[in-house]
Design a protein around this motif. Structure first.
Motif, PDB file in Angstrom:
ATOM      1  N   THR A 122      25.440 -50.788 -52.217  1.00  0.00           N
ATOM      2  CA  THR A 122      26.333 -52.109 -52.622  1.00  0.00           C
ATOM      3  C   THR A 122      24.934 -53.024 -53.111  1.00  0.00           C
ATOM      4  O   THR A 122      25.325 -53.935 -53.806  1.00  0.00           O
ATOM      5  CB  THR A 122      27.026 -52.639 -51.347  1.00  0.00           C
ATOM      6  N   GLN A 140      24.587 -52.320 -56.622  1.00  0.00           N
ATOM      7  CA  GLN A 140      25.871 -52.972 -57.289  1.00  0.00           C
ATOM      8  C   GLN A 140      25.486 -54.578 -57.447  1.00  0.00           C
ATOM      9  O   GLN A 140      25.735 -55.141 -58.514  1.00  0.00           O
ATOM     10  CB  GLN A 140      27.103 -52.796 -56.708  1.00  0.00           C
ATOM     11  N   ARG A 141      25.021 -55.215 -56.698  1.00  0.00           N
ATOM     12  CA  ARG A 141      24.889 -56.574 -56.597  1.00  0.00           C
ATOM     13  C   ARG A 141      23.679 -56.925 -57.717  1.00  0.00           C
ATOM     14  O   ARG A 141      23.800 -57.922 -58.334  1.00  0.00           O
ATOM     15  CB  ARG A 141      24.457 -56.972 -55.005  1.00  0.00           C
ATOM     16  N   ALA A 143      25.007 -56.816 -60.811  1.00  0.00           N
ATOM     17  CA  ALA A 143      25.749 -57.877 -61.383  1.00  0.00           C
ATOM     18  C   ALA A 143      25.221 -58.948 -61.840  1.00  0.00           C
ATOM     19  O   ALA A 143      25.538 -59.599 -62.657  1.00  0.00           O
ATOM     20  CB  ALA A 143      26.946 -57.831 -60.273  1.00  0.00           C
ATOM     21  N   ARG A 144      24.265 -59.255 -60.928  1.00  0.00           N
ATOM     22  CA  ARG A 144      23.432 -60.686 -61.074  1.00  0.00           C
ATOM     23  C   ARG A 144      22.769 -60.555 -62.370  1.00  0.00           C
ATOM     24  O   ARG A 144      22.564 -61.528 -62.920  1.00  0.00           O
ATOM     25  CB  ARG A 144      22.498 -60.829 -59.887  1.00  0.00           C
TER      26      ARG A 144
END
Lengths: 394, 394
Positions: free
Chosen positions: A83, A86-87, A90-91
């Motif tokens: 995760t 993923q973060r 995304a950022r």
């Protein structure tokens, strides 16, 4: 702390400041330009953005999209680790307004976990999120950029990498393989592991069959135990069948999810082998060099933010999960005895020295790490150490 | 940790993951949209950016510049604190490609340090960088967002604010004054202070004149000492003339620069009163609401990054500076005795309860903080605590 309402600019402060700023530029920003990033510019018409109140208008910017492949060493969906990747992805997409679209894959989807580095080095994938110690078959010095026995805590390794010269050495090491990497998450202190029986003395480690890979495994072997390497999904059954007597994994948050408490009731701290594992975001060097300065900056900032959020997330969830384990699952919480920890500390020095005994660069990394660690050890022994040991538990 | 090459997706993992992602969205991103930020868009011509290899082209973006005023509670140039505000401002400018140009002022330049919050609330300034406990005359609950005696370490407060509901409570509290604030730096563990004589027993605190403001001062008063509040620039002389017997300031890095070791040779840890001070970046709520989602995101990311870098920077520089103090300046390093720390721990519980005894919101903040702290205390006592105390010093 200060409640000063005066300035305190004397020579000492001014000197310390300019030195701090210099090390900031050198240490953190690396190859990324500190000024405004140059991007493709094109003059364009008026903005209709009501929020912008000032009058000066900058040129319009044209965005081109690019998709990057990120392989990871994490089981798809693993909380805290997959995760975090993923973060970060995304950022990066947000910060580049869609220019960089990073697709994140779990271990085994495109690359087996331990092949992530090779696939990025060869260009088969663009990026990885993982732990540098997985590449220790190339150079044992990679261990220093994740965690080593009785080494640095999370805050300490953050300090060494960004302000103590670690990043430059890391880039030199990874650069030999055509890769560049940054901090991209941190688990904080891990746990020593789950034991089916209490381990009070050094004698109790003789013949102990424990699942513990890497340098931590070397320590257990020196204690007379048998260190085994098993994939995460194989541990539970190995405990159940008695194939192993003990296992380490990560910390309360992740360990709770895998249910080890059902097979081993003694839970020992601290995580002497991984006192604050720094996880990394790596990129093929040619891909990195092909990014615009602004895109490089977005990746760096997203990595730094991911590290910050990850450390808070692990600290909070480990704390809550440990309460659940002790209060709801009757786990017996233990701290390794001073006798055991002192011996582990001695062995760990040798294990670290071996990890740093390769060529010239390995030695340089080891010496830089140990120099900072020695200072950290003094500071920790008078600051966080006695604080955490004297604060009452609820 | 894991060297799994398999996926371990079972129900537990999947559940924990979705819960983690949910808390991430709720806890961290607050009012900032998680998707691509909406900005002023205008169709434009071809890009000449050679680095972009994919074919899809996004619309051009027009940038408007805006200057924001940031007042701080820090003496201009103070390493670690003023420089963290500067770093945050520089990064925000870069991330917005010049749209947001934050001008950073030292304490007293535009606003006196303790007036920073009021000036941002009234709109006289747009932003502040400071410590929330400076606003405790408005509500004692502000203390919980910086540091409280025997409270949270840096990693713990990061966890509570971002993942334990702290940010929402903070926004409720600050919102009463038309302000919104985020974490924007962290000093890590501070030091207990400089003492002209050893303090071995509780008796030694009776009549002790110590410079220590805020809730830490309340603890010293309960121990029978006299707590005084002096500006940073006044401390050295007060030690020299005997006006005070002891002082706390920040930690080895900043304390070394002010030369306190020349007037008091005993340096005590840990910083029971400030175990990991979270520093804040606040903004006038109307100014915040007038920013584009992308600009809001840039401020949030720059704050998160500043916190990450700051914690590493303090950890590294405190470690190195403590070595300098003990090796070059013959400072006598001491840890408060268990007798003293246990009594401080008892008193601190009451001091925190008083700080949380105001209205309904104050109580809610106190209870949320204490609930997380109780879990943190157990985790710290088996993880970082015993680790830092057993690692050998060099």
């Amino acid at each position: 702390m200060t409640d000063s309402t005066k300035t305190t600019e004397n020579n000492n402060v001014a000197n310390a400041n300019s030195s701090a700023m210099a090390s900031t530029r050198r240490g953190i920003l690396g190859g990324v330009g500190f000024g405004l990033a140059a991007t493709a510019l094109a003059a364009c018409g008026e903005s209709n953005n009501a929020a912008a109140k000032d009058d000066v208008q900058a040129p319009a910017v044209v965005r081109k999209k690019r998709t990057l492949t990120m392989v990871t060493t994490w089981p798809k969906g693993l909380p805290g680790l997959f995760t975090a990747a993923q973060r970060l992805a995304a950022r990066t997409k947000e910060l580049t307004e869609g220019e960089l679209d990073i697709k994140v894959y779990g271990a085994g989807e495109l690359s087996p976990a331990l092949q992530a580095f090779d696939d990025v080095a060869s260009g088969a994938a663009d990026m990885y999120h993982g732990a540098e110690y997985y590449w220790q078959s190339k150079s044992k010095a990679f261990n220093f950029f994740t965690a080593v026995p009785m080494g640095m805590t999370a805050n300490e390794i953050m300090g060494w990498i960004d302000f103590g010269g670690g990043q430059e050495l890391w880039e030199e090491l990874s650069g030999q393989y055509g890769v560049i990497a940054f901090q991209g998450a941190n688990t904080g202190q891990q746990m020593g592991g789950w034991f089916r029986k209490e381990v009070n003395t050094l004698e109790d480690f003789k013949g102990l069959k424990m699942r513990i890979p890497g340098l931590g495994g070397q320590v257990i072997r020196e204690l007379g135990g048998a260190a085994e390497t098993l994939a995460g999904g194989e541990i539970y059954q190995a405990l159940q069948t008695g194939q192993i007597d003990a296992t380490e994994w990560i910390g309360p948050w992740n360990d709770l999810a895998l249910g080890f408490y059902q097979q081993a009731e003694y839970y020992y701290g601290p995580g002497f082998h991984e006192p604050g594992s720094s996880l990394s975001c790596g990129m093929n060097r040619k891909v990195w060099d092909s990014l615009t300065p602004r895109q490089q900056q977005a990746v760096r900032v997203a990595c730094n933010e991911a590290n910050h959020l990850s450390l808070g997330e692990f600290t909070y969830n480990n704390s809550i999960s440990l309460q659940t384990l002790t209060q709801e699952h009757n786990v017996k919480l233990r701290t390794f005895s001073p006798e055991v920890l002192n011996r582990i500390d001695e062995i760990s020095k040798d294990v670290r020295a071996q990890a740093g005994s390769g060529g010239g660069l390995e030695k340089k990394i080891y010496e830089s790490f140990e120099k900072a660690l020695s200072a950290n050890a003094l500071w920790g022994s008078v600051a966080d150490g006695p604080f955490l040991n004297s604060r009452s538990k609820g």
